[in-house]
Design a protein around this motif. Structure first.
Motif, PDB file in Angstrom:
ATOM      1  N   ASP A 120      73.720  48.595  23.032  1.00 11.35           N
ATOM      2  CA  ASP A 120      74.876  48.084  23.769  1.00 11.35           C
ATOM      3  C   ASP A 120      74.731  46.582  24.004  1.00 11.35           C
ATOM      4  O   ASP A 120      75.690  45.817  23.835  1.00 11.35           O
ATOM      5  N   TYR A 121      73.547  46.137  24.360  1.00  7.55           N
ATOM      6  CA  TYR A 121      73.312  44.710  24.586  1.00  7.55           C
ATOM      7  C   TYR A 121      73.463  43.920  23.293  1.00  7.55           C
ATOM      8  O   TYR A 121      74.061  42.835  23.279  1.00  7.55           O
ATOM      9  N   LEU A 122      72.961  44.463  22.184  1.00  6.54           N
ATOM     10  CA  LEU A 122      73.084  43.787  20.893  1.00  6.54           C
ATOM     11  C   LEU A 122      74.548  43.609  20.501  1.00  6.54           C
ATOM     12  O   LEU A 122      74.908  42.652  19.801  1.00  6.54           O
ATOM     13  N   LEU A 123      75.405  44.525  20.950  1.00  5.12           N
ATOM     14  CA  LEU A 123      76.834  44.458  20.640  1.00  5.12           C
ATOM     15  C   LEU A 123      77.623  43.741  21.734  1.00  5.12           C
ATOM     16  O   LEU A 123      78.850  43.815  21.773  1.00  5.12           O
ATOM     17  N   ASP A 124      76.888  43.052  22.617  1.00  7.93           N
ATOM     18  CA  ASP A 124      77.498  42.284  23.711  1.00  7.93           C
ATOM     19  C   ASP A 124      78.223  43.172  24.714  1.00  7.93           C
ATOM     20  O   ASP A 124      79.199  42.744  25.349  1.00  7.93           O
ATOM     21  N   ASN A 164      78.215  45.646  28.286  1.00 13.84           N
ATOM     22  CA  ASN A 164      77.787  45.340  29.651  1.00 13.84           C
ATOM     23  C   ASN A 164      77.206  46.542  30.377  1.00 13.84           C
ATOM     24  O   ASN A 164      77.151  46.563  31.608  1.00 13.84           O
ATOM     25  N   ARG A 214      67.546  44.181  28.203  1.00 14.41           N
ATOM     26  CA  ARG A 214      67.786  42.839  27.675  1.00 14.41           C
ATOM     27  C   ARG A 214      66.475  42.141  27.345  1.00 14.41           C
ATOM     28  O   ARG A 214      66.348  41.474  26.309  1.00 14.41           O
ATOM     29  N   GLU A 239      65.383  40.909  23.560  1.00 14.94           N
ATOM     30  CA  GLU A 239      65.000  39.520  23.294  1.00 14.94           C
ATOM     31  C   GLU A 239      63.605  39.449  22.679  1.00 14.94           C
ATOM     32  O   GLU A 239      63.335  38.611  21.809  1.00 14.94           O
ATOM     33  N   LYS A 298      70.063  41.728  15.516  1.00 17.56           N
ATOM     34  CA  LYS A 298      71.420  41.633  16.073  1.00 17.56           C
ATOM     35  C   LYS A 298      72.459  41.752  14.963  1.00 17.56           C
ATOM     36  O   LYS A 298      73.468  42.446  15.122  1.00 17.56           O
ATOM     37  N   GLN A 307      75.594  44.522  14.396  1.00 17.75           N
ATOM     38  CA  GLN A 307      76.989  44.123  14.234  1.00 17.75           C
ATOM     39  C   GLN A 307      77.580  44.644  12.925  1.00 17.75           C
ATOM     40  O   GLN A 307      78.707  45.149  12.896  1.00 17.75           O
ATOM     41  N   THR A 360      81.345  51.013  23.326  1.00 11.71           N
ATOM     42  CA  THR A 360      81.782  49.632  23.508  1.00 11.71           C
ATOM     43  C   THR A 360      83.108  49.498  22.778  1.00 11.71           C
ATOM     44  O   THR A 360      83.659  50.474  22.280  1.00 11.71           O
TER      45      THR A 360
END
Length: 266
Positions: free
Chosen positions: A24-28, A30, A37, A41, A51, A55, A85
């Protein structure tokens, strides 16, 4: 980003990253937490392409769903669906035909809780809280049986889930159960992490720090997951190479990192 957890089930482990929340974080998205996170990273530091993998994989999902809709399929079983998402399956499919039915399956508590929230007013979509490596629990769940007609073609989506099905889970048996459950005309879409084009041992090793372990598979091993289903053109390729909307979208295999294919039951 502030970490809001007031709606999160008390069973969620906020101290250890999860695959669904990290994706979910990789796809921006929330619906992830500080631990997710930080984990992502760290992964990006050793493999910056992660990433992009996510996508391009998401873009493949859209194309696969639209392909199945073109084949007349109006019901989907999304295995290991993760946290919805923008551009999730029911949004894509029901934009084409609002009567399309979708069953999501995941065992990650945040994915389940959020899915249930966004689907509560959608009578044609539901979330099943189950582990996909236990096919009978998924296939016999009342919500699955209520929404899906197994006498009609079903689109099975196994997007970035096969590499979580480890050897000890009997991947042939797991995928075989889902293939056997659907009728001719059904389709199976798979994306799967591979080391064939880019050494991703650092990714598979890094995932051991999360709640989820993974294993990469080679071309023959991924092909075997389709069983006797017939791969549609262009066969088993990498994610961006599967029926790209524009020729310029197709990248070299090392830029994708995942095999992708759609096969039909005849």
């Amino acid at each position: 980003m502030a970490q809001q957890t007031d709606w999160v089930p008390t069973t969620v482990d906020l101290e250890k990253p999860s695959a669904a929340r990290s994706y979910d974080y990789l796809l921006d998205g929330n619906h992830n937490f500080a631990v997710d996170r930080a984990f992502v990273e760290k992964m990006l530091a050793v493999q910056p392409e992660v990433k992009r993998f996510a996508q391009v994989n998401r873009a493949f999902l859209r194309r696969a769903v639209l392909f199945m809709l073109d084949q007349g399929i109006r019901q989907f079983l999304d295995l290991g669906s993760g946290i919805p998402t923008v551009g999730n399956v029911h949004e894509i499919a029901q934009e084409i035909d609002p009567a399309t039915r979708v069953v999501y399956v995941d065992n990650e508590h945040v994915a389940v809780a959020h899915s249930q929230l966004i689907l509560k007013d959608n009578e044609n979509a539901a979330m099943v809280h189950a582990d996909i490596v236990k096919p009978l629990l998924v296939l016999q769940d009342p919500r699955t049986r209520q929404l899906l007609d197994f006498d009609q073609p079903i689109g099975i989506l196994a997007i970035t889930i096969g590499h979580y099905v480890l050897t000890e889970h009997d991947p042939d048996g797991v995928f075989g159960a889902y293939r056997d459950a659907v009728c001719p005309g059904s389709c199976l879409a798979i994306t799967h992490l591979t080391n064939d084009f880019l050494e991703l041992t650092n990714v598979t090793e890094g995932m051991k720090q999360s709640q989820n372990r993974i294993m990469a598979r080679d071309r023959d091993e991924v092909t075997a997951l389709f069983g006797d289903f017939e791969l549609v053109e262009p066969g088993l390729v990498t994610t961006s190479q599967w029926r790209p909307e524009r020729a310029s979208d197709a990248q070299t295999p090392d830029k994708d990192g995942l095999y992708a294919g759609v096969a039909r039951k005849v």
